[in-house]
Design a protein around this motif. Structure first.
Motif: not given
Length: 149
Positions: A80-86, A104-109, A118-121, A126-131
């Protein structure tokens, strides 16, 4: 995924590191690099996510989570390699008003991570990756993923 649920504003880097390491059930699946690092113009500027690290994660940080199993053998596995912002609430509000399509993309992710995986985020992640946080366990079956239930 413990790391996704642990990462947040004010969390020590060492706490996030331990969350990742405790989630690896078998020593065979060690981490080849580190479970996450700051993003900038370079791949690995610095990693607050290391054993015993006390610096706290802060709003405005952009991090790449690198869950790259290093088996130390001839066996390979997916990662797993994905980007996030705080982002604190003010930064989230600013992003939503100035860049509604990106928001809209971020909230959809975020919804995907919470409702499908099932992740309690935490709201500040803020997820930045499309996966985001997606682990395809079978390389020849890319339509399958591991979820928490």
């Amino acid at each position: 995924m413990a790391c996704c649920e642990t990462v947040g504003i004010g969390i020590e880097g060492g706490t996030a590191y331990e969350a990742v390491m405790s989630g690896l059930a078998y020593p065979f699946f060690g981490i080849g690099l580190n479970p996450g690092h700051l993003m900038h113009l370079d791949e690995c500027v610095h990693s607050p996510m290391r054993k015993g690290s006390h610096p706290k994660l802060r709003y405005g940080m952009a991090l790449q989570r690198d869950i790259i199993p290093g088996t130390g053998t001839g066996y390979f596995t997916s990662d797993i390699e994905d980007g996030i912002a705080l982002a604190d609430e003010a930064l989230r509000d600013d992003l939503a008003s100035r860049h509604p399509e990106a928001w809209s993309n971020i909230t959809g992710r975020q919804r995907f991570m919470r409702e499908v995986l099932g992740i309690a985020l935490r709201p500040e992640v803020l997820p930045l990756s499309s996966m985001p946080a997606r682990l395809p366990p079978f390389w020849l079956a890319p339509g399958k993923a591991i979820v928490l239930r």
